[in-house]
Structure formats: C-alpha cells, structure tokens
Write a protein that holds these residues in place. Sequence first.
Motif, short mmCIF file in Angstrom:
data_model
loop_
_atom_site.label_atom_id
_atom_site.label_comp_id
_atom_site.label_asym_id
_atom_site.label_seq_id
_atom_site.Cartn_x
_atom_site.Cartn_y
_atom_site.Cartn_z
N THR A 31 -8.45 -3.75 -7.83
CA THR A 31 -7.31 -2.87 -7.58
C THR A 31 -6.26 -3.23 -8.62
O THR A 31 -5.82 -4.38 -8.69
N LYS A 40 -8.40 2.74 -13.93
CA LYS A 40 -8.75 2.51 -12.52
C LYS A 40 -10.24 2.75 -12.31
O LYS A 40 -10.91 2.01 -11.58
N GLU A 99 0.81 -1.22 0.00
CA GLU A 99 0.00 0.00 0.00
C GLU A 99 0.85 1.27 0.00
O GLU A 99 0.57 2.22 -0.73
#
Length: 159
Positions: free
Chosen positions: A150, A144, A123
């Motif tokens: 993700t 996206k 992350e």
Amino acid sequence: MKAENRPTQLDSPIVSKVIKLGSRLNTALYKRSGGRLGRTWRVGSAMRNPVDVCLLTTIGRKSGQPRTVPLLYLRDGDTIVVVASQGGLPSNPAWYLNLRSNPDVSIQIGSQTGEYTAHTANEQERERLWPRLVELYADFDTYKAWTERTIPVVICTPR
C-alpha cells in the motif's frame, strides 16, 4: 509475486540508483536556485501538465543527519500531502522510514521553508486524498498497480 503489468526493468538495481541520482541532482538545483530550478516535474503524465515539487527534509533514522528529497505535493488547506510511491518499487523509500521514526520534517516550496509534523494518512484520509493525488499526477495509479504494498500517503501539518 509481482503485481500485474509491472515492467520487469523495475527489478533492476539500476532503477533505484537512477532514482537516487536524479533525486540528488534535482535537490541540488532546487536548493542552489532557491526553488527557481527543479520546482516542476515534467515526466510521464506530467509531461503536458507539470506538477509542482517541494523539498522534504527528514532526519535519518540511522545517521541522525538531515536527508532531503524532491517530491510532488498536494496542498490540502494548510497541510502538504506527499506520496511514498518510489515509482512503484516494492519497498517504501528511505525518507518515509525516516519520518516514521521522527515525524518532525521541514518542507521547502520555492524559497520558503516551513516546519511540519508528518503522519501517514489513515484509511479515511487516504480515501479522500487519493483521487485528488491521481488527478494531480495520474501515474500514482500506475505505480499502485505495479506494487503489492500500500503506497503511503503522508500528511504534513504545520508546527
């Protein structure tokens, strides 16, 4: 459930076939010319500012054979960063699944090839790299928005 503003044509099986065919053609040109041809991407947001392309080779998780794909890349120090966007399609590309099974990859940039170990950005790494990737190729943000997954950011470190 579809992501907002997702073009309906992305759901056509033809789209993934066109991506695969374009990939194969680009890879063949790149390899045969030692990176002189097929080395830049000039589509979408890269029309005015072309983006450099590398060839990433993974080992097929089912076949055990080398599989090569052309990808946009970002240099981050001595690492190479690539994005498993697949144009905003709902599933991760096969090359990403391959490197998750075997993280040892090779990357060709121009006529130079190097050996790397790939990992999916955590992350914190992703938060640091994503703005730079979007600066490199703004369509990553569009992709996206088109998918609910993700989109993996992959960091390749020299071996």
